[in-house]
Design a protein around this motif. Structure first.
Motif, PDB file in Angstrom:
ATOM      1  N   LYS A   1       0.842  -1.194   0.000  1.00 44.73           N
ATOM      2  CA  LYS A   1       0.000   0.000   0.000  1.00 44.73           C
ATOM      3  C   LYS A   1       0.885   1.255   0.000  1.00 44.73           C
ATOM      4  O   LYS A   1       2.084   1.184   0.299  1.00 44.73           O
ATOM      5  CB  LYS A   1      -0.909  -0.019   1.240  1.00 44.73           C
TER       6      LYS A   1
ATOM      7  N   ASP B   1       1.149   3.561   2.059  1.00 44.59           N
ATOM      8  CA  ASP B   1       1.736   3.878   3.363  1.00 44.59           C
ATOM      9  C   ASP B   1       2.871   2.930   3.732  1.00 44.59           C
ATOM     10  O   ASP B   1       3.435   3.021   4.829  1.00 44.59           O
ATOM     11  CB  ASP B   1       0.663   3.869   4.460  1.00 44.59           C
TER      12      ASP B   1
ATOM     13  N   GLU C   1      -7.151   3.181  -3.513  1.00 47.77           N
ATOM     14  CA  GLU C   1      -6.962   2.342  -2.325  1.00 47.77           C
ATOM     15  C   GLU C   1      -8.186   2.288  -1.411  1.00 47.77           C
ATOM     16  O   GLU C   1      -8.078   1.927  -0.240  1.00 47.77           O
ATOM     17  CB  GLU C   1      -5.726   2.778  -1.530  1.00 47.77           C
TER      18      GLU C   1
ATOM     19  N   ASP D   1      -7.525   2.811   6.664  1.00 44.95           N
ATOM     20  CA  ASP D   1      -6.225   2.408   6.119  1.00 44.95           C
ATOM     21  C   ASP D   1      -5.700   1.081   6.659  1.00 44.95           C
ATOM     22  O   ASP D   1      -4.693   0.567   6.186  1.00 44.95           O
ATOM     23  CB  ASP D   1      -5.158   3.487   6.369  1.00 44.95           C
ATOM     24  N   THR D   2      -6.342   0.497   7.660  1.00 45.43           N
ATOM     25  CA  THR D   2      -5.806  -0.716   8.277  1.00 45.43           C
ATOM     26  C   THR D   2      -6.807  -1.857   8.376  1.00 45.43           C
ATOM     27  O   THR D   2      -6.420  -2.972   8.690  1.00 45.43           O
ATOM     28  CB  THR D   2      -5.301  -0.423   9.703  1.00 45.43           C
TER      29      THR D   2
END
Length: 310
Positions: A127, A129, A188, A222-223
């Motif tokens: 990803k 990040d 994403e 995001d997780t």
């Protein structure tokens, strides 16, 4: 070489425009048992891929052709490039996630989840990040063909997120039969994951009662992953997948590469004369599609580009 009218099967006339005029399907390398895990390294203009049963990784370039990159290779399967240009890989033999630096250094990033050894990490995606999301089916432990026969310590086949800065491995999806290829949408907001449960593994045939589809899962904070839906039901069993810059899904299956819209409409197929394993975009402008299929690697020029992490 195979001409367009021989390798393209259109469901939508627009599919023809996804390929350069006069494009041909070219076999660029052959002589393997089961070739997998293609990854393009833009910094050095090379394609790396794995010949899993022969326990080696190969590298190919226009200038130098095909050479052995690493042998033994711990029966590496899927690979990707991280934010620093390093290669991160799933190892069946090592049952781990590893990283090979641009300078050639090698390190293991993850081997366990909650104190239990991983099954046989299969494919991964990095990803924007820097986190590494990977699937962990049992294909590398159900026989000695693609890995080393062993019992699962976890007892299920899951999808995980690895934070490379802390080494923490977090379960993000535990409701798959045999999670396989995966890819993020360009923004994403969605993670696409193939479930190849119908394929029982080397020498075990197919089980029609098990899943053979690609699911789209919402990415939260995001997780974490949220709601999911099936976007492609592929009887020929999905394996690897990539997403292009406009959000179209390119999915490898037994008969070739299937192209779908995010809404689940198939646009067409690239027909390959061998059973297909995986694919990746690469080349000098990012629009050459490389396809690994049983004993060979194929390539075709397209008008699309693989989605890159920001």
């Amino acid at each position: 070489m195979v001409s367009q009218h021989e390798f393209l099967a259109q469901d939508d006339p627009a599919f023809q425009s996804f390929f350069q005029p006069g494009a041909t399907l070219e076999r660029i390398s052959t002589g393997y048992i089961w070739v997998e895990g293609p990854v393009w390294l833009d910094d050095i203009s090379e394609l790396r891929f794995s010949d899993i049963p022969n326990n080696r990784m190969m590298t190919w370039s226009e200038e130098k052709g095909t050479r052995v990159f690493r042998q033994p290779s711990q029966r590496t399967n899927g690979s990707a490039v991280d934010r620093g240009g390093n290669m991160v890989s799933c190892e069946h033999g090592g049952r781990c996630i590893s990283r090979t630096g641009k300078d050639g250094t090698y390190e293991v990033l993850a081997t366990h989840w909650q104190g239990k050894r991983l099954n046989s990490p299969n494919d991964l995606v990095v990803k924007s990040d820097g986190s590494i999301w990977f699937t962990d089916p049992p294909y590398g432990i159900i026989s000695d063909h693609e890995g080393i026969r062993a019992d699962s310590e976890i007892g299920s086949n899951n999808v995980y997120r690895l934070d490379p800065s802390t080494g923490e491995v977090e379960l993000v999806a535990g409701d798959f039969d045999r999670p396989n290829g995966l890819a993020f949408s360009p923004d994403e907001s969605v993670l696409y994951i193939a479930d190849s449960g119908r394929a029982r593994g080397h020498g075990f045939g197919f089980d029609d009662s098990r899943p053979h589809h690609v699911r789209a899962l919402e990415v939260l904070d995001d997780t974490k992953l949220g709601a999911s839906s099936v976007v492609a039901d592929i009887d020929m069993v999905p394996d690897g997948l990539r997403v292009d810059t406009e959000g179209l899904l390119w999915i490898s299956a037994v008969d070739g590469i299937h192209c779908y819209t995010p809404e689940g409409r198939r646009l067409g197929r690239i027909l390959i004369p061998e059973v297909v394993a995986n694919l990746t975009f690469g080349g000098s402008n990012g629009s050459r599609l490389f396809i690994t299929a049983t004993s060979s690697v194929y390539a075709v020029e397209t008008t699309r580009k693989g989605a890159e992490r920001a």
